[in-house]
Write a protein that holds these residues in place. Structure first.
Motif, PDB file in Angstrom:
ATOM      1  N   LYS A 135      -7.727 108.122  52.925  1.00  0.00           N
ATOM      2  CA  LYS A 135      -6.353 108.186  53.343  1.00  0.00           C
ATOM      3  C   LYS A 135      -6.344 106.992  54.309  1.00  0.00           C
ATOM      4  O   LYS A 135      -4.926 106.250  54.231  1.00  0.00           O
ATOM      5  CB  LYS A 135      -6.116 109.426  54.519  1.00  0.00           C
ATOM      6  N   ARG A 136      -7.189 106.543  55.116  1.00  0.00           N
ATOM      7  CA  ARG A 136      -7.042 105.340  55.833  1.00  0.00           C
ATOM      8  C   ARG A 136      -6.737 104.062  54.981  1.00  0.00           C
ATOM      9  O   ARG A 136      -5.935 103.206  55.443  1.00  0.00           O
ATOM     10  CB  ARG A 136      -8.400 105.130  56.664  1.00  0.00           C
ATOM     11  N   VAL A 137      -7.555 104.022  53.967  1.00  0.00           N
ATOM     12  CA  VAL A 137      -7.467 102.694  53.197  1.00  0.00           C
ATOM     13  C   VAL A 137      -6.468 102.925  52.354  1.00  0.00           C
ATOM     14  O   VAL A 137      -5.456 101.591  52.274  1.00  0.00           O
ATOM     15  CB  VAL A 137      -8.726 102.778  51.949  1.00  0.00           C
ATOM     16  N   TYR A 138      -5.738 104.135  52.002  1.00  0.00           N
ATOM     17  CA  TYR A 138      -4.482 104.095  51.591  1.00  0.00           C
ATOM     18  C   TYR A 138      -3.362 103.702  52.452  1.00  0.00           C
ATOM     19  O   TYR A 138      -2.415 102.788  52.025  1.00  0.00           O
ATOM     20  CB  TYR A 138      -4.280 105.392  50.828  1.00  0.00           C
ATOM     21  N   ASN A 139      -3.140 104.166  53.523  1.00  0.00           N
ATOM     22  CA  ASN A 139      -2.414 103.888  54.584  1.00  0.00           C
ATOM     23  C   ASN A 139      -2.124 102.281  54.972  1.00  0.00           C
ATOM     24  O   ASN A 139      -1.385 101.822  55.062  1.00  0.00           O
ATOM     25  CB  ASN A 139      -2.422 104.679  55.734  1.00  0.00           C
ATOM     26  N   LEU A 140      -3.619 101.760  54.946  1.00  0.00           N
ATOM     27  CA  LEU A 140      -3.441 100.230  55.294  1.00  0.00           C
ATOM     28  C   LEU A 140      -3.010  99.420  54.162  1.00  0.00           C
ATOM     29  O   LEU A 140      -2.342  98.554  54.462  1.00  0.00           O
ATOM     30  CB  LEU A 140      -5.099  99.865  55.440  1.00  0.00           C
ATOM     31  N   HIS A 141      -3.222  99.874  52.913  1.00  0.00           N
ATOM     32  CA  HIS A 141      -2.541  99.235  51.735  1.00  0.00           C
ATOM     33  C   HIS A 141      -1.089  99.406  51.923  1.00  0.00           C
ATOM     34  O   HIS A 141      -0.485  98.295  51.681  1.00  0.00           O
ATOM     35  CB  HIS A 141      -3.294  99.967  50.354  1.00  0.00           C
ATOM     36  N   LEU A 142      -0.598 100.381  51.995  1.00  0.00           N
ATOM     37  CA  LEU A 142       0.828 100.714  52.146  1.00  0.00           C
ATOM     38  C   LEU A 142       1.421  99.960  53.200  1.00  0.00           C
ATOM     39  O   LEU A 142       2.476  99.388  53.199  1.00  0.00           O
ATOM     40  CB  LEU A 142       1.163 102.219  52.448  1.00  0.00           C
ATOM     41  N   LYS A 143       0.762  99.686  54.517  1.00  0.00           N
ATOM     42  CA  LYS A 143       0.971  99.119  55.523  1.00  0.00           C
ATOM     43  C   LYS A 143       1.235  97.507  55.164  1.00  0.00           C
ATOM     44  O   LYS A 143       2.115  96.862  55.399  1.00  0.00           O
ATOM     45  CB  LYS A 143       0.227  98.943  56.630  1.00  0.00           C
ATOM     46  N   ARG A 144       0.204  97.108  54.394  1.00  0.00           N
ATOM     47  CA  ARG A 144       0.251  95.522  53.676  1.00  0.00           C
ATOM     48  C   ARG A 144       1.350  95.277  53.007  1.00  0.00           C
ATOM     49  O   ARG A 144       2.007  94.411  53.070  1.00  0.00           O
ATOM     50  CB  ARG A 144      -1.299  95.252  53.150  1.00  0.00           C
ATOM     51  N   VAL A 145       1.592  96.052  51.796  1.00  0.00           N
ATOM     52  CA  VAL A 145       2.693  96.204  51.080  1.00  0.00           C
ATOM     53  C   VAL A 145       3.905  95.901  51.808  1.00  0.00           C
ATOM     54  O   VAL A 145       4.870  95.202  51.409  1.00  0.00           O
ATOM     55  CB  VAL A 145       2.539  97.151  49.947  1.00  0.00           C
ATOM     56  N   LYS A 146       4.309  96.863  52.550  1.00  0.00           N
ATOM     57  CA  LYS A 146       5.380  96.988  53.345  1.00  0.00           C
ATOM     58  C   LYS A 146       5.829  95.772  54.261  1.00  0.00           C
ATOM     59  O   LYS A 146       7.102  95.702  54.550  1.00  0.00           O
ATOM     60  CB  LYS A 146       5.479  98.513  53.986  1.00  0.00           C
TER      61      LYS A 146
END
Length: 143
Positions: free
Chosen positions: A15-26
């Protein structure tokens, strides 16, 4: 010693890895590309680390190094000598534009994976096989 809970729980880690990915993309900023660095700028950047990659420390030739953004272009980083450090091709291309927290998780997971490979564990062999398959595919594409 404080340990972030996501480092001890696989579901939280995913979940953390996915959320960091989303934060980077956004958080990407759309900026037009700027002109290439001039010879004088490249010389200044190269001299900052005595001609070494600022990640791994190998010697990088002045005519064949990549200028790595300290603050990435997609995060608003400027096109100036102050915002660049010399990097080898491998380090610059694998770092991409990861957020610092993301890169920490990647490094921790990578070190653990390397240890598993070194120890010849079952999962280490699986990691090695999948990694080699991925590298063969990448090298084939690269020509």
């Amino acid at each position: 010693m404080y340990t972030e809970t996501y480092l001890t729980d696989p579901v939280r880690l995913q979940k953390r890895v996915y959320n960091l990915h989303l934060k980077r993309v956004k958080s990407k900023i759309s900026k037009p590309r700027v002109k290439q660095l001039g010879k004088k700028q490249r010389k200044i950047i190269h001299a900052k680390t005595n001609g070494r990659c600022h990640f791994c420390g190998i010697k990088v030739p002045i005519d064949n190094f990549q200028a790595d953004h300290v603050v990435s272009h997609v995060r608003g980083g400027e096109h100036s000598e102050d915002n660049y450090l010399p990097s080898c091709f491998t380090c610059n291309n694998y770092r991409w534009h990861y957020l610092p927290k993301e890169l920490q998780v990647i490094l921790k997971m990578g070190v653990w994976a390397r240890t598993e490979v070194e120890n010849k564990s079952k999962i280490g062999l699986e990691i090695a096989n999948k990694f080699c398959k991925k590298e063969r595919s990448r090298l084939k594409r690269a020509g």
